[in-house]
Every structure is written in C-alpha cells, then in structure tokens.
Design an enzyme around this catalytic site. Structure first.
Site, mmCIF file in Angstrom:
data_model
loop_
_atom_site.group_PDB
_atom_site.id
_atom_site.type_symbol
_atom_site.label_atom_id
_atom_site.label_comp_id
_atom_site.label_asym_id
_atom_site.label_seq_id
_atom_site.Cartn_x
_atom_site.Cartn_y
_atom_site.Cartn_z
ATOM 1 N N HIS A 107 0.819 -1.222 0.000
ATOM 2 C CA HIS A 107 0.000 0.000 0.000
ATOM 3 C C HIS A 107 0.850 1.269 0.000
ATOM 4 C CE1 HIS A 107 -3.632 -2.405 1.772
ATOM 5 N NE2 HIS A 107 -3.467 -2.600 0.481
ATOM 6 N N GLY A 177 -1.999 -8.876 12.635
ATOM 7 C CA GLY A 177 -2.575 -7.542 12.823
ATOM 8 C C GLY A 177 -3.334 -6.968 11.656
ATOM 9 N N GLU A 205 -8.159 -9.765 17.712
ATOM 10 C CA GLU A 205 -9.517 -10.346 17.734
ATOM 11 C C GLU A 205 -9.737 -11.090 16.418
ATOM 12 O OE1 GLU A 205 -11.620 -6.700 18.207
ATOM 13 O OE2 GLU A 205 -11.403 -6.168 16.102
#
Ligand code: APR
Length: 237
Positions: A107, A177, A205
């Site tokens: 990116h 991550g 999560e």
C-alpha cells in the site's frame, strides 16, 4: 517452519503497540478523519491541501514512534529461516527499523513522495520535506507537484505480480494484525490455503477472514510473537 517457504503479511495491528492508530478499531475514523476525505484519489482532486497535510502529519509522526517487539520478532524469524518474504499493508517504516530487509509495501510508503507527472518516487524525509506546503519533484525539467506515495482506496496495490507469485508458492502463510476488510490483501490467505499452505493468524480479535486460518493466536502481537518465533526457530519448531 525451518526449510519451508514462509510468507508473512502484516497490517496496522502490528504497529498499534508502537502508537500508530489502526484503521478500524475505533469509531471508523482514522486519526480523526473519514477515510474517504483523506485516502482516495477523489479527495486529492477535490481537496489536495487537506490530504497533503494529513499525510505530512503521518510522515512527521514516524520520528516519534519506535518499532515494537513484534516487528523485531519478525526480523529475527526472517534471519533464522531460509526462505521468508515479508509483505506489509503498512505505510510506516517500522519493519525496516525493526531489522527487516526487502519488505514489500503493497500500500505504498510514507517516506517516499511520488511525482504526479512522471510517477517517479524518491525518499524525501528532510525537515524541509515535512512541511504543510505542497512540494515539487526533482525529476522534471519543469518541477511538478508530488503526492503521497500511498495506494489510496480505488487504486491498484503495488507489487501484486510478485505477491501472487510468492503466496502461490508458499508452504506457510502468516497474517499479523489485519482485520481482513481490505482486498486484495484479505484474499491472500484464501489463495495460500487453497494451495495447501499452513495458515497462521496473530491478531487481537478474530478478523473477517478468520475461517481461512489453521492456527489462530488471539492477543497483542508484541506480546505473542516473540514467544511464537522462539518456538518456531527452536530445533524442533
Ligand atoms: N496486536 C495484534 N492485532 C492487533 C493489535 C495488536 N496490538 N491491535 C489491533 N490489532 C488488530 C485489530 O483487532 C484489527 O483486526 O489489527 C487489526 C487492524 O485492522 P485494520 O485497522 O483494519 O488494519 P488493516 O487490516 O491493516 O487495514 C488494511 O486498510 O485503510 C486501509 O490501506 C489501509 O493498509 C490499510 C488497509
């Protein structure tokens, strides 16, 4: 892991413990801005001053943050393995400062600026390069405005041929991550798994694409990765 072809993909979560905000953890805003207002070609067209100042602030922030144990653990893993490729969605330079080499930034990168006319990019991190006024390139006879060397929403990520080639061929694919929201990065685990790779996740999560991971480690990357890496580099790991 020893002797295998390993690919690691990181996202904003690996830099969170260094103090760089992630994109999707809180209220949908990124450093108090809506992503559409600062990270799209349209935003640059309509309000280049706002976009420029936003990225200049992100570029200045690099000098205030340090790599954390997760960045260092990945550098150690790469040093200890025969074949590891590190791909990041992050535009910061914390992998490099944590000791990793040849990082593929899909990116883009904050330290470089890109000439709007020629498309050439150059490292521009002197104090005079970090100001809120627009800057010009050094490459054109008639100097042209430069833009952040960042892949905005709606633009094609960089190095995709190389990325697909290493992901297709890998035997272990690990993500650290990343929320699995942004394509094509979010799809790489699917490709790796379909080709028979063992897939590993380290994330705070469960991300959207959690079902594609064979091995899931939930928690802070800076706390989990150093121990995991030690285990993988141990003689029987
Ligand atoms: N350790 C591990 N995981 C963490 C930590 C941490 N300390 N802190 C946050 N996370 C997890 C979050 O739970 C979340 O799932 O990291 C993930 C970060 O997700 P995003 O903010 O969506 O970041 P990312 O997946 O890298 O975003 C992809 O979106 O805006 C674009 O181009 C930008 O590269 C970015 C892309």
């Amino acid at each position: 892991m020893q002797g295998k072809r390993v690919v690691v993909l990181t996202g904003a979560g690996i830099s969170a413990e260094s103090g760089i905000r992630t994109f999707r953890d809180n209220d949908g805003l990124w450093e108090n801005q809506r992503v559409e207002d600062v990270a799209t070609p349209r935003a640059w067209e309509v309000n280049p001053g706002r976009v420029w100042r936003f990225y200049q602030a992100r570029r200045r922030q690099l000098s205030e943050v340090e790599p954390n144990p997760a960045h260092e653990a990945l550098a150690e893993l790469s040093d200890g393995l025969e074949h590891m490729v590190l791909i990041t969605q992050n535009v910061d330079d914390l992998h490099e400062r944590g000791g990793s080499q040849d990082v593929i930034h899909m990116h883009g990168r904050l330290e470089t600026l890109r000439c709007e006319a020629s498309g050439r990019y150059e490292r521009r991190m002197k104090d005079s390069d970090l100001v809120d006024d627009f800057l010009e390139c050094d490459c054109c006879a008639d100097p042209q405005r430069v833009r952040p060397d960042i892949v905005w929403f709606g633009e094609m990520p960089m190095h995709m041929n190389e990325i697909y080639a290493v992901v297709d061929a890998c035997e272990v694919f690990m993500v650290v991550g990343s929320s699995g929201h942004v394509y094509p990065a979010a799809d790489l685990v699917h490709i790796a798994q379909a080709n028979g790779a063992h897939t590993i996740l380290v994330n705070a999560e469960p991300p959207l694409n959690v079902d594609y991971f064979d091995e899931v480690h939930l928690g802070m990357a800076g706390e989990l990765l150093p121990g995991l890496v030690q285990g993988w580099l141990a003689p029987s790991g």
